[in-house]
Design an enzyme around this catalytic site. Structure first.
Site, short mmCIF file in Angstrom:
data_model
loop_
_atom_site.label_atom_id
_atom_site.label_comp_id
_atom_site.label_asym_id
_atom_site.label_seq_id
_atom_site.Cartn_x
_atom_site.Cartn_y
_atom_site.Cartn_z
N SER A 1 0.77 -0.87 -0.12
CA SER A 1 0.42 0.10 0.01
C SER A 1 1.15 1.06 0.07
CB SER A 1 -1.26 -0.08 1.72
OG SER A 1 -1.28 1.15 1.60
N LYS A 2 0.46 2.61 -0.74
CA LYS A 2 1.01 3.37 -0.45
C LYS A 2 1.12 4.45 0.49
CE LYS A 2 0.02 3.96 -5.41
NZ LYS A 2 -1.28 3.81 -5.72
N ARG A 3 0.10 3.51 1.66
CA ARG A 3 1.17 3.76 3.00
C ARG A 3 2.54 2.76 3.62
NH1 ARG A 3 -4.65 4.09 2.47
NH2 ARG A 3 -4.43 2.04 3.59
N ASP A 4 2.62 1.71 3.21
CA ASP A 4 3.82 1.19 3.52
C ASP A 4 5.17 2.22 3.70
OD1 ASP A 4 2.33 -0.98 4.00
OD2 ASP A 4 2.79 -1.88 2.35
N GLN B 1 8.03 2.83 -3.54
CA GLN B 1 7.57 2.31 -4.22
C GLN B 1 6.90 2.31 -5.97
OE1 GLN B 1 3.31 1.38 -2.68
NE2 GLN B 1 4.41 1.14 -0.54
#
Ligand code: GLU
Length: 485
Positions: free
Chosen positions: A257-260, A265
């Site tokens: 996820s873009k929150r990782d 990414q």
């Protein structure tokens, strides 16, 4: 006769090139090149709300950086952007309308929302219910006239064959079946703004571009039955489909996820940090695919040669940043100095460290580097004040033999002539300390390394001393002797 192999990567220019999309592009590229097929890039830019200025250029630029090339794209072919193909879609829509396989829908957003609410409250699966259901022809005509008079712009919906079975043998997942009654009713193929929806446009495009295999992420599985319906309605032969498993974060076990924040990414991130594109290419190629065996380092040519779609993994692909960094280090370590120096230059320049010793410093730290931007922190020793010792270093330096080793080594350095002060002559000076003091192994090397560099681990010692210069090396040793006395 078998169809010529034609595959495509069809990004929506809604942002930077994400690792998941890069993988889709890369597997299509490998598939095309392995089979001697054609690789097409098409830009799916019909979602005007999510459109990002420059998104297309940045996608293509990052693919090129990765070492991916293509045979057909908007750069060389007209009408390879969906926004340029509106008249093509319109013709197909007109045909479907004329054949009664699609119809104009005047239902409003508010009515749809109210219906959805009712269905949810009743525990029903939300679906569109044909607004003309139960109307006579006259009632239908009156309904349309009234809505048109009220200025309601219609959408166009595909008349779904509720009894149809939509089935394909997925190249990755095997046989997949959907029932026509389970896809939520007649769906919109043309929006109010005149733009086609993705599920419709993609079919018209894949058909026109004679795509033979659609290889994409498994987030598109639920779209495939809808697309098969369009093929069916138009009497077109559908391509083969392959849906690659999702990419998960190896640390959380959840979808990347873009929150990782523990993972980079976007391909742009790797490019900016100075990774070697060959390393990133190699890493992505192994996300959900492997050629079998233990080996993990493969060149682009080897990957093209080895690629086998039957080995696309059925289980999720784990994105492991540590593995990527290991691989990246392996590539940098084995690349020639010229390449790595060129990669490091912009960072050294920005830090004001592009001195005449810069290339030698890159050579010194090359075995340790994961990305070229690290060169600045790695070379601090050469450009900043001598660092304070850490706890582990202090512990080593507490041994009573340390002053003896350092004093002897310092004296040996002082005795060297300027002409003698070369890397190959520095090792013998360390050996000489062993002879003079009888102290050897770790007890000999560690204090010298720490006294010169401030750290227990670092690059090759004689070269470090050489590049630091005699005066600075001696100054560091003196400083260390003062600190520990
Ligand atoms: N534009 C779509 C996406 O970016 C392409 C999906 C497909 O390959 O059909 O997800």
């Amino acid at each position: 006769m078998t169809k010529p192999i034609r595959v495509r990567y069809a990004p929506s220019p809604t942002g930077l090139l994400h690792i998941g999309n890069a993988r889709t592009a890369l597997f299509n590229y490998l598939y095309a090149r392995h089979h001697g097929g054609t690789f097409v890039i098409r830009i799916e830019d019909t979602d005007r709300k999510r459109h990002v200025e420059d998104g297309e250029r940045s996608q293509l630029e990052n693919l090129r950086w990765l070492g991916i090339d293509w045979d057909e794209s908007p750069e060389t072919h007209d009408n390879y952007r969906q926004s340029e193909r509106l008249d093509v879609y319109q013709k197909v829509i007109d045909q479907l309308l004329a054949e009664g396989k699609a119809y104009k829908s005047y239902v409003t957003e508010e009515e749809l929302a109210a219906e959805r609410e009712r269905q949810e409250a009743a525990g029903e699966t939300p679906r569109y219910i044909n607004e003309y259901l139960g109307m006579s022809d006259d009632e239908k005509a009156a309904y349309i006239a009234e809505r048109e008079a009220a200025g309601i712009v219609p959408t166009v919906r595909l008349a779904v064959n509720e009894a149809g079975i939509y089935k394909w043998v997925d190249m990755v997942k095997g046989e997949i079946t959907f029932e026509g009654s389970n896809i939520g009713g007649d769906w919109v193929i043309q929006k109010k703004d005149g733009y086609p929806t993705y599920n419709f446009a993609v079919v018209v495009d894949d058909h026109d571009m004679q795509i033979s295999h659609v290889i994409r992420g498994d987030d598109h599985i639920a779209n495939t039955p809808k697309q098969l319906m369009v093929y069916e309605a138009m009497g077109w032969e559908a391509p083969a489909f392959g849906h690659m498993t999702l990419i998960i974060n190896s640390e959380t076990g959840k979808k990347l996820s873009k929150r990782d924040t523990n993972t980079l990414q976007f391909i742009e991130d790797y490019r900016q940090k100075g990774y070697l594109p060959e390393a990133v290419f190699n890493f992505i190629a192994l996300l959900g695919w492997n050629p079998g065996g233990e080996e993990e380092i493969f060149s682009r040519e080897q990957l093209i040669e080895l690629f086998d779609e039957n080995r696309l993994s059925k289980s999720p692909a784990a994105f492991d940043q540590k593995k990527l960094d290991w691989m990246s280090n392996d590539y940098i370590k084995n690349a020639d100095l010229e390449t790595v120096f060129a990669l490091c230059k912009p960072y050294l320049e920005e830090a004001g460290r592009l001195t005449d010793k810069a290339e030698k410093l890159v050579e010194l730290y090359k075995p340790q580097m994961t990305s070229a931007d690290e060169i600045v922190a790695l070379t601090d020793l050469f450009f900043s004040d001598f660092p304070e010792l850490g706890d582990a270093e202090k512990e080593v330096m507490a041994a009573e033999t340390v002053p003896t080793v350092l004093t002897a080594f310092k004296a040996n350095l002082e005795a060297m002539t300027d002409a003698d002060f070369l890397p190959e002559n520095i090792s013998p000076q360390i050996k000489a300390v062993q002879k003079e003091t009888g102290i050897k192994g770790k007890k000999l090397f560690m204090p010298i390394r720490i006294a010169v560099s401030g750290e227990m681990h670092g690059p090759e010692l004689p070269n470090t001393i050489y590049l630091l210069g005699r005066d600075k090396s001696i100054a560091h040793i003196e400083q260390t002797l003062n600190r520990i006395s």
